[in-house]
Design a protein around this motif. Sequence first.
Motif, PDB file in Angstrom:
ATOM      1  N   ILE A 103       0.647  -1.168   0.108  1.00  0.00           N
ATOM      2  CA  ILE A 103      -0.079  -0.088   0.173  1.00  0.00           C
ATOM      3  C   ILE A 103       0.977   1.374  -0.107  1.00  0.00           C
ATOM      4  CG2 ILE A 103      -1.476   1.470   1.391  1.00  0.00           C
ATOM      5  CD1 ILE A 103      -3.254  -1.096   1.910  1.00  0.00           C
ATOM      6  N   SER A 104       2.003   1.323   0.720  1.00  0.00           N
ATOM      7  CA  SER A 104       2.896   2.269   0.767  1.00  0.00           C
ATOM      8  C   SER A 104       3.198   2.608  -0.594  1.00  0.00           C
ATOM      9  CB  SER A 104       3.945   2.053   1.538  1.00  0.00           C
ATOM     10  OG  SER A 104       3.664   2.061   2.967  1.00  0.00           O
ATOM     11  N   ARG A 105       3.723   1.497  -1.579  1.00  0.00           N
ATOM     12  CA  ARG A 105       4.249   1.633  -3.020  1.00  0.00           C
ATOM     13  C   ARG A 105       2.757   2.273  -3.830  1.00  0.00           C
ATOM     14  NH1 ARG A 105       7.029  -4.180  -3.322  1.00  0.00           N
ATOM     15  NH2 ARG A 105       8.580  -3.581  -2.079  1.00  0.00           N
ATOM     16  N   ILE A 106       1.622   1.808  -3.606  1.00  0.00           N
ATOM     17  CA  ILE A 106       0.442   2.465  -4.026  1.00  0.00           C
ATOM     18  C   ILE A 106       0.305   3.819  -3.968  1.00  0.00           C
ATOM     19  CG2 ILE A 106      -2.103   2.231  -4.343  1.00  0.00           C
ATOM     20  CD1 ILE A 106      -1.884  -0.850  -3.733  1.00  0.00           C
ATOM     21  N   GLU A 107       0.253   4.281  -2.707  1.00  0.00           N
ATOM     22  CA  GLU A 107       0.464   5.724  -2.383  1.00  0.00           C
ATOM     23  C   GLU A 107       1.411   6.471  -2.818  1.00  0.00           C
ATOM     24  OE1 GLU A 107      -1.817   5.507   2.350  1.00  0.00           O
ATOM     25  OE2 GLU A 107       0.424   5.041   2.045  1.00  0.00           O
ATOM     26  N   THR A 108       2.580   6.064  -3.059  1.00  0.00           N
ATOM     27  CA  THR A 108       3.567   6.851  -3.586  1.00  0.00           C
ATOM     28  C   THR A 108       3.411   7.198  -5.117  1.00  0.00           C
ATOM     29  OG1 THR A 108       5.526   5.735  -2.075  1.00  0.00           O
ATOM     30  CG2 THR A 108       6.144   6.598  -4.198  1.00  0.00           C
ATOM     31  N   ALA A 109       2.680   5.998  -5.768  1.00  0.00           N
ATOM     32  CA  ALA A 109       2.258   6.298  -7.122  1.00  0.00           C
ATOM     33  C   ALA A 109       0.918   7.022  -7.247  1.00  0.00           C
ATOM     34  CB  ALA A 109       2.470   5.022  -7.851  1.00  0.00           C
ATOM     35  N   SER A 110       0.333   7.199  -6.069  1.00  0.00           N
ATOM     36  CA  SER A 110      -0.935   7.972  -6.326  1.00  0.00           C
ATOM     37  C   SER A 110      -1.963   7.032  -7.229  1.00  0.00           C
ATOM     38  CB  SER A 110      -1.189   9.258  -6.521  1.00  0.00           C
ATOM     39  OG  SER A 110      -0.371   9.754  -5.692  1.00  0.00           O
ATOM     40  N   LEU A 111      -1.921   5.753  -7.047  1.00  0.00           N
ATOM     41  CA  LEU A 111      -2.861   4.794  -7.843  1.00  0.00           C
ATOM     42  C   LEU A 111      -4.348   4.516  -7.504  1.00  0.00           C
ATOM     43  CD1 LEU A 111      -0.331   2.078  -9.089  1.00  0.00           C
ATOM     44  CD2 LEU A 111      -1.121   4.048 -10.484  1.00  0.00           C
ATOM     45  N   ASP A 112      -5.445   4.713  -8.038  1.00  0.00           N
ATOM     46  CA  ASP A 112      -6.721   4.226  -7.648  1.00  0.00           C
ATOM     47  C   ASP A 112      -6.875   2.853  -8.111  1.00  0.00           C
ATOM     48  OD1 ASP A 112      -9.239   4.191  -6.893  1.00  0.00           O
ATOM     49  OD2 ASP A 112      -9.988   5.508  -8.529  1.00  0.00           O
ATOM     50  N   LEU A 113      -7.122   2.092  -7.154  1.00  0.00           N
ATOM     51  CA  LEU A 113      -7.541   0.713  -7.542  1.00  0.00           C
ATOM     52  C   LEU A 113      -8.916   0.523  -7.165  1.00  0.00           C
ATOM     53  CD1 LEU A 113      -4.353   0.422  -7.134  1.00  0.00           C
ATOM     54  CD2 LEU A 113      -4.827  -1.974  -5.919  1.00  0.00           C
ATOM     55  N   THR A 114      -9.717   1.584  -6.998  1.00  0.00           N
ATOM     56  CA  THR A 114     -11.345   1.561  -6.736  1.00  0.00           C
ATOM     57  C   THR A 114     -12.098   1.994  -7.532  1.00  0.00           C
ATOM     58  OG1 THR A 114     -11.162   3.221  -5.283  1.00  0.00           O
ATOM     59  CG2 THR A 114     -10.694   1.142  -4.121  1.00  0.00           C
ATOM     60  N   ARG A 118      -9.399  -2.158   8.319  1.00  0.00           N
ATOM     61  CA  ARG A 118     -10.101  -0.910   7.888  1.00  0.00           C
ATOM     62  C   ARG A 118      -9.423   0.145   7.631  1.00  0.00           C
ATOM     63  NH1 ARG A 118     -15.575   0.296   9.321  1.00  0.00           N
ATOM     64  NH2 ARG A 118     -15.635  -1.589  10.405  1.00  0.00           N
ATOM     65  N   THR A 119      -8.363   0.624   8.232  1.00  0.00           N
ATOM     66  CA  THR A 119      -7.380   1.479   7.969  1.00  0.00           C
ATOM     67  C   THR A 119      -6.647   1.409   6.368  1.00  0.00           C
ATOM     68  OG1 THR A 119      -6.726   2.158  10.101  1.00  0.00           O
ATOM     69  CG2 THR A 119      -5.216   2.959   8.567  1.00  0.00           C
ATOM     70  N   PHE A 120      -6.379   0.352   6.336  1.00  0.00           N
ATOM     71  CA  PHE A 120      -5.903  -0.077   4.996  1.00  0.00           C
ATOM     72  C   PHE A 120      -6.963   0.280   3.842  1.00  0.00           C
ATOM     73  CE2 PHE A 120      -3.076  -2.763   7.091  1.00  0.00           C
ATOM     74  CZ  PHE A 120      -1.609  -2.147   7.203  1.00  0.00           C
ATOM     75  N   TYR A 121      -8.242   0.132   3.948  1.00  0.00           N
ATOM     76  CA  TYR A 121      -9.423   0.258   3.078  1.00  0.00           C
ATOM     77  C   TYR A 121      -9.651   1.694   2.743  1.00  0.00           C
ATOM     78  CZ  TYR A 121     -13.662  -0.973   0.595  1.00  0.00           C
ATOM     79  OH  TYR A 121     -14.688  -1.362  -0.243  1.00  0.00           O
ATOM     80  N   HIS A 122      -9.470   2.432   3.724  1.00  0.00           N
ATOM     81  CA  HIS A 122      -9.467   3.911   3.622  1.00  0.00           C
ATOM     82  C   HIS A 122      -8.218   4.538   2.786  1.00  0.00           C
ATOM     83  CE1 HIS A 122     -13.112   5.344   5.905  1.00  0.00           C
ATOM     84  NE2 HIS A 122     -12.855   4.230   6.900  1.00  0.00           N
ATOM     85  N   ARG A 123      -7.171   3.976   2.961  1.00  0.00           N
ATOM     86  CA  ARG A 123      -5.910   4.454   2.527  1.00  0.00           C
ATOM     87  C   ARG A 123      -6.234   4.228   0.734  1.00  0.00           C
ATOM     88  NH1 ARG A 123      -1.243   2.399   6.269  1.00  0.00           N
ATOM     89  NH2 ARG A 123       0.186   3.074   4.114  1.00  0.00           N
ATOM     90  N   LEU A 124      -6.566   3.072   0.419  1.00  0.00           N
ATOM     91  CA  LEU A 124      -6.966   2.594  -0.763  1.00  0.00           C
ATOM     92  C   LEU A 124      -8.066   3.498  -1.349  1.00  0.00           C
ATOM     93  CD1 LEU A 124      -6.561  -1.320  -0.793  1.00  0.00           C
ATOM     94  CD2 LEU A 124      -4.948   0.255  -1.724  1.00  0.00           C
ATOM     95  N   SER A 125      -9.111   3.759  -0.862  1.00  0.00           N
ATOM     96  CA  SER A 125     -10.366   4.497  -1.221  1.00  0.00           C
ATOM     97  C   SER A 125      -9.912   5.820  -1.414  1.00  0.00           C
ATOM     98  CB  SER A 125     -11.331   4.123  -0.111  1.00  0.00           C
ATOM     99  OG  SER A 125     -11.677   2.759  -0.164  1.00  0.00           O
ATOM    100  N   ARG A 126      -9.138   6.484  -0.671  1.00  0.00           N
ATOM    101  CA  ARG A 126      -9.134   7.932  -0.679  1.00  0.00           C
ATOM    102  C   ARG A 126      -8.710   8.687  -2.192  1.00  0.00           C
ATOM    103  NH1 ARG A 126      -3.743  10.274   0.480  1.00  0.00           N
ATOM    104  NH2 ARG A 126      -2.144   8.703   0.485  1.00  0.00           N
ATOM    105  N   PHE A 127      -7.994   7.609  -3.120  1.00  0.00           N
ATOM    106  CA  PHE A 127      -7.611   8.078  -4.316  1.00  0.00           C
ATOM    107  C   PHE A 127      -8.799   8.282  -5.298  1.00  0.00           C
ATOM    108  CE2 PHE A 127      -3.684   6.447  -2.571  1.00  0.00           C
ATOM    109  CZ  PHE A 127      -2.694   7.602  -2.639  1.00  0.00           C
ATOM    110  N   TYR A 128      -9.862   7.643  -5.092  1.00  0.00           N
ATOM    111  CA  TYR A 128     -11.140   7.715  -5.616  1.00  0.00           C
ATOM    112  C   TYR A 128     -11.406   9.192  -5.768  1.00  0.00           C
ATOM    113  CZ  TYR A 128     -15.887   7.079  -7.610  1.00  0.00           C
ATOM    114  OH  TYR A 128     -17.012   7.028  -8.179  1.00  0.00           O
ATOM    115  N   SER A 129     -12.164   9.803  -6.731  1.00  0.00           N
ATOM    116  CA  SER A 129     -12.286  11.260  -6.790  1.00  0.00           C
ATOM    117  C   SER A 129     -13.532  11.458  -6.020  1.00  0.00           C
ATOM    118  CB  SER A 129     -12.718  11.589  -8.189  1.00  0.00           C
ATOM    119  OG  SER A 129     -13.611  10.924  -8.672  1.00  0.00           O
TER     120      SER A 129
END
Length: 592
Positions: free
Chosen positions: A27-38, A60-71
């Motif tokens: 997830i840290s790598r996803i955040e660094t690249a600002s990728l939206d997987l959702t 739950r925290t990880f789910y928020h971290r992934l979801s936040r890149f969705y507009s």
Amino acid sequence: MSKQKFNLGEWRRDTTLTPRDEVEIVISRIETASLDLTSTYNDWRDLGFALAQGLGEEGRTFYHRLSRFYSGYQSAETDKQYTACLHSRGHGITLNTFFHQAKLAGVDINTRPLPNCHIATLPKAKDVAISPVAGADRTPPGDDFPTFPDEIYASMPRLLSDVCSYGISAEDTDMLLLGALTVLSSCLTQISGIYGQRQVYPNLYLFVGAQASAGKGRLTLCRHLVDVVHADLRRQNVREWEEYRREKSLYEKSKRKEGGDEPCQPPVRMLFIPANSSATALFQTLNDNEGQALMFETEGDTLTTTFRSEHGNYSDGLRKAFHHETIAYNRRKDREYVEISMPRLSVLLSGTPRQIGALIPDAENGLFSRFLFYSLPLRPVWNDVFACNGEDTLDSCFLRLGGRFFQFYLRLKKTAPLRFTLTATQQVEFNRFFNSMQQQGLQCFGSDMLASVRRLGLTAYRICMVFSSLRLMDYEGDTPLPATLCCRDDDFHTTLLMMEVLLHHTGLAYEGLQADTKSAPRRATVAEGDQRERRLLQLFEGLPESFNRAGYQNVARTEGIPARTADRYIIELCNQGRLQKLDHDAYGKTGK
């Protein structure tokens, strides 16, 4: 979501890590690249199923971290969806689905083991030696400036990962990381550990050295991480002073009739202490803020100039504060004796290589071994000054990061003090690592570097403390914080990897001081007829073990030395370490 079978054979994992740790790395790598997987509902839903099945409520925290890149991200909706995933049964999706989706998005999902950190290595002194150019700052070749390995950025606390995402080069990213660690360490005073059988706090000292225009000015971005803390303290102080003035006015009006006690002046609350403060002003401010403060100065010669003034040399105070040793002084007002029993001061300075030598005359000065040093090369590269030329500036981005930290800071203040510790295995590895590093330092630089290596051990312990503290920011809502804070293995090994590089940079600073000493004009000795040196020596030898200004002026008159010249001689003798300022208008010989 694609139903393509996930090829486990291509997935190189570190089996010593827990599933949570592996998810954190990816997830840290996803955040660094600002990728939206959702971007689609099905993908968003299945990620929730995967995290819920593999991690339960902890996901739950990880789910928020992934979801936040969705507009259209909404915190409440994300919470509701994850709760539904937790309550669902029999959907057939496992945690492997998360890694599969990340791989399809182009993210490296391999959690390779970190390199062996048991043996520290350091190039020989000749490899880091600096050849000074007369009259100019030194700029060693770029290869002499090692940077942190990529592994350390694979698994970092989320706040630090976001800070480092703004780095524009390897050196710049390292500098932002070190700057963030230093400024944030000043606000984590609820957390302490035991090191060398002494209580220690996370506070760090950092000096970033570079020539003009090399990029060290970007350190000011790190200041924004705690600007909100400073502003909150100032607002609180303004209210206290307004209340004090109101009570003072009422007291003045009624004291003749009713008497009563005069209201006490409130302290001067702030986080940042100016480097150009006098020694008394520095200690007064530190005392007013219960021993907690940050000195942030981007021009190292500001502190150098302060040290050369009669009332500004608080080098001894900085040395004591690094180890939380008691600092005592006399307040001029009311002639009050004050003791700061547990100072917690963090210091971040930057300047040119020459300013290091001006501030710290030689490696034997105890201030040298208390600082982390990081040197930036001057590269002939023009950066695009119009990149991301929108309304959102870097300053506003870092202020938002500071706002996130401020919420954690407030939460931390409300909790009981936390005790930090390394695991038994980490303690064994820590001792083995720094024993090896100490031998390397002795071999390469001799005994002058011994103090620096040993204090790098304390600094490493403090960096582990900062990493572990920032992990607590991921605790959601009002979840109670743990009473004991144990260092994660990835944070521990990240710190050791950093130490290898930082020892090299300390070696660069050490060689720079040695080069300055050798290239400096040789002083004429008394035997060669140097009148100034002779008169300074006469004044020094005529002084008693302790004295004040009137005392040394009497000796100066006996030796035929003008009063203002004697004042300069006393300052010079203090800077040389042959005298020390014990208190206001009180001096003593050091025995050196």
